[in-house]
Design a protein around this motif. Structure first.
Motif, PDB file in Angstrom:
ATOM      1  N   ALA A 116       0.831  -1.206   0.000  1.00 31.28           N
ATOM      2  CA  ALA A 116       0.000   0.000   0.000  1.00 31.28           C
ATOM      3  C   ALA A 116       0.866   1.257   0.000  1.00 31.28           C
ATOM      4  O   ALA A 116       0.606   2.198  -0.758  1.00 31.28           O
ATOM      5  CB  ALA A 116      -0.940  -0.013   1.201  1.00 31.28           C
TER       6      ALA A 116
ATOM      7  N   LYS B  94       1.216   3.994  -3.101  1.00 31.61           N
ATOM      8  CA  LYS B  94       0.949   5.415  -2.860  1.00 31.61           C
ATOM      9  C   LYS B  94       2.145   6.256  -3.286  1.00 31.61           C
ATOM     10  O   LYS B  94       1.994   7.279  -3.960  1.00 31.61           O
ATOM     11  CB  LYS B  94       0.629   5.656  -1.387  1.00 31.61           C
ATOM     12  CG  LYS B  94       0.314   7.106  -1.120  1.00 31.61           C
ATOM     13  CD  LYS B  94      -0.170   7.351   0.272  1.00 31.61           C
ATOM     14  CE  LYS B  94      -0.440   8.847   0.389  1.00 31.61           C
ATOM     15  NZ  LYS B  94      -1.352   9.179   1.408  1.00 31.61           N
TER      16      LYS B  94
ATOM     17  N   GLU C  42      -4.324   5.225  -3.395  1.00 28.65           N
ATOM     18  CA  GLU C  42      -4.706   4.899  -2.016  1.00 28.65           C
ATOM     19  C   GLU C  42      -5.378   3.533  -2.034  1.00 28.65           C
ATOM     20  O   GLU C  42      -6.241   3.279  -2.859  1.00 28.65           O
ATOM     21  CB  GLU C  42      -5.707   5.935  -1.476  1.00 28.65           C
ATOM     22  CG  GLU C  42      -5.145   7.316  -1.321  1.00 28.65           C
ATOM     23  CD  GLU C  42      -4.307   7.478  -0.064  1.00 28.65           C
ATOM     24  OE1 GLU C  42      -4.414   6.644   0.849  1.00 28.65           O
ATOM     25  OE2 GLU C  42      -3.537   8.454  -0.007  1.00 28.65           O
ATOM     26  N   ARG C  43      -4.932   2.668  -1.125  1.00 25.87           N
ATOM     27  CA  ARG C  43      -5.585   1.368  -1.007  1.00 25.87           C
ATOM     28  C   ARG C  43      -5.540   0.900   0.428  1.00 25.87           C
ATOM     29  O   ARG C  43      -4.823   1.452   1.237  1.00 25.87           O
ATOM     30  CB  ARG C  43      -4.973   0.347  -1.958  1.00 25.87           C
ATOM     31  CG  ARG C  43      -3.537  -0.040  -1.692  1.00 25.87           C
ATOM     32  CD  ARG C  43      -3.074  -1.248  -2.511  1.00 25.87           C
ATOM     33  NE  ARG C  43      -3.897  -2.392  -2.244  1.00 25.87           N
ATOM     34  CZ  ARG C  43      -4.494  -3.144  -3.180  1.00 25.87           C
ATOM     35  NH1 ARG C  43      -4.307  -2.892  -4.434  1.00 25.87           N
ATOM     36  NH2 ARG C  43      -5.241  -4.167  -2.857  1.00 25.87           N
ATOM     37  N   GLU C  44      -6.307  -0.136   0.709  1.00 21.83           N
ATOM     38  CA  GLU C  44      -6.318  -0.734   2.050  1.00 21.83           C
ATOM     39  C   GLU C  44      -4.908  -1.239   2.376  1.00 21.83           C
ATOM     40  O   GLU C  44      -4.122  -1.528   1.468  1.00 21.83           O
ATOM     41  CB  GLU C  44      -7.288  -1.920   2.069  1.00 21.83           C
ATOM     42  CG  GLU C  44      -8.728  -1.540   1.838  1.00 21.83           C
ATOM     43  CD  GLU C  44      -9.497  -1.334   3.126  1.00 21.83           C
ATOM     44  OE1 GLU C  44      -8.868  -1.203   4.207  1.00 21.83           O
ATOM     45  OE2 GLU C  44     -10.723  -1.296   3.051  1.00 21.83           O
TER      46      GLU C  44
ATOM     47  N   TYR D 248      -1.780  -3.470   2.944  1.00 25.37           N
ATOM     48  CA  TYR D 248      -1.379  -4.713   2.265  1.00 25.37           C
ATOM     49  C   TYR D 248       0.118  -4.903   2.456  1.00 25.37           C
ATOM     50  O   TYR D 248       0.912  -4.084   2.023  1.00 25.37           O
ATOM     51  CB  TYR D 248      -1.700  -4.607   0.774  1.00 25.37           C
ATOM     52  CG  TYR D 248      -1.727  -5.906   0.018  1.00 25.37           C
ATOM     53  CD1 TYR D 248      -0.589  -6.699  -0.108  1.00 25.37           C
ATOM     54  CD2 TYR D 248      -2.885  -6.343  -0.589  1.00 25.37           C
ATOM     55  CE1 TYR D 248      -0.612  -7.889  -0.810  1.00 25.37           C
ATOM     56  CE2 TYR D 248      -2.914  -7.534  -1.305  1.00 25.37           C
ATOM     57  CZ  TYR D 248      -1.781  -8.305  -1.401  1.00 25.37           C
ATOM     58  OH  TYR D 248      -1.805  -9.484  -2.106  1.00 25.37           O
TER      59      TYR D 248
ATOM     60  N   TYR E   1      -3.690  -8.519   4.178  1.00 22.41           N
ATOM     61  CA  TYR E   1      -4.305  -7.309   3.641  1.00 22.41           C
ATOM     62  C   TYR E   1      -5.733  -7.161   4.145  1.00 22.41           C
ATOM     63  O   TYR E   1      -6.319  -8.088   4.701  1.00 22.41           O
ATOM     64  CB  TYR E   1      -4.260  -7.295   2.108  1.00 22.41           C
ATOM     65  CG  TYR E   1      -4.956  -8.445   1.420  1.00 22.41           C
ATOM     66  CD1 TYR E   1      -6.278  -8.337   0.992  1.00 22.41           C
ATOM     67  CD2 TYR E   1      -4.290  -9.641   1.172  1.00 22.41           C
ATOM     68  CE1 TYR E   1      -6.919  -9.385   0.344  1.00 22.41           C
ATOM     69  CE2 TYR E   1      -4.917 -10.684   0.527  1.00 22.41           C
ATOM     70  CZ  TYR E   1      -6.231 -10.554   0.111  1.00 22.41           C
ATOM     71  OH  TYR E   1      -6.859 -11.597  -0.530  1.00 22.41           O
TER      72      TYR E   1
ATOM     73  N   GLN F 130      -9.703  -6.308   3.289  1.00 27.46           N
ATOM     74  CA  GLN F 130     -10.669  -6.351   2.191  1.00 27.46           C
ATOM     75  C   GLN F 130     -12.061  -6.478   2.792  1.00 27.46           C
ATOM     76  O   GLN F 130     -12.305  -7.374   3.614  1.00 27.46           O
ATOM     77  CB  GLN F 130     -10.380  -7.531   1.269  1.00 27.46           C
ATOM     78  CG  GLN F 130     -11.281  -7.592   0.056  1.00 27.46           C
ATOM     79  CD  GLN F 130     -10.920  -8.766  -0.834  1.00 27.46           C
ATOM     80  OE1 GLN F 130     -10.821  -9.891  -0.365  1.00 27.46           O
ATOM     81  NE2 GLN F 130     -10.732  -8.496  -2.113  1.00 27.46           N
TER      82      GLN F 130
END
Length: 137
Positions: free
Chosen positions: A43, A47, A53-55, A57, A89, A91
């Motif tokens: 993640a 970025k 942007e992500r959860e 991980y 991660y 989800q």
């Protein structure tokens, strides 16, 4: 225990916080004789490099030195497939743990000497994923 083994991964899901699962993963890997050779914060890298942007991980690259030594003795090119990865991660509000399925991964090599090593690693990773996820689906 409800750990799934499908295709190339051994996986499970839990409601535990991401950070707690990552810390427990490091501990359980160490207890089973695996060192974490590398840790990749996917993640953060996405970025940094893409502005995405992500959860959370994280990938933990794990290695059991005696097993790696035995496997490399049987198949010197195997280093291209090492270390064994365990991903943690988020989800859909849950923490997912997915580990490489070593029998599937090593089947591409076609060396029967690796079969008992793959079975041992699979057993270790099934137990670790099960402990991390409490066998939840």
């Amino acid at each position: 225990m409800s750990v799934t083994r499908e295709g190339y991964v051994i996986s499970g899901r839990t409601g535990l916080p991401f950070e707690e699962v990552v810390e427990r993963a490091r501990s359980l890997l160490a207890e089973a004789g695996y060192g974490v050779l590398c840790e990749i914060d996917v993640a953060a890298k996405l970025k940094e490099k893409l502005g995405v942007e992500r959860e959370p991980y994280v990938i933990l690259g794990a290695c059991n030195p005696p097993l790696a030594n035995e496997a490399l003795g049987a198949e010197p090119d195997l280093g291209a497939l090492l270390p064994c990865n365990l991903a943690v991660y988020r989800q859909d509000g849950r923490t997912v743990v997915a580990a490489v399925e070593p029998e599937t991964m090593l089947s591409v090599v076609g060396n029967e000497k690796l079969d008992p090593i793959a079975r041992r690693v699979r057993g270790d990773f099934e137990r670790i994923v099960g402990e991390l996820t409490g066998g939840e689906e």
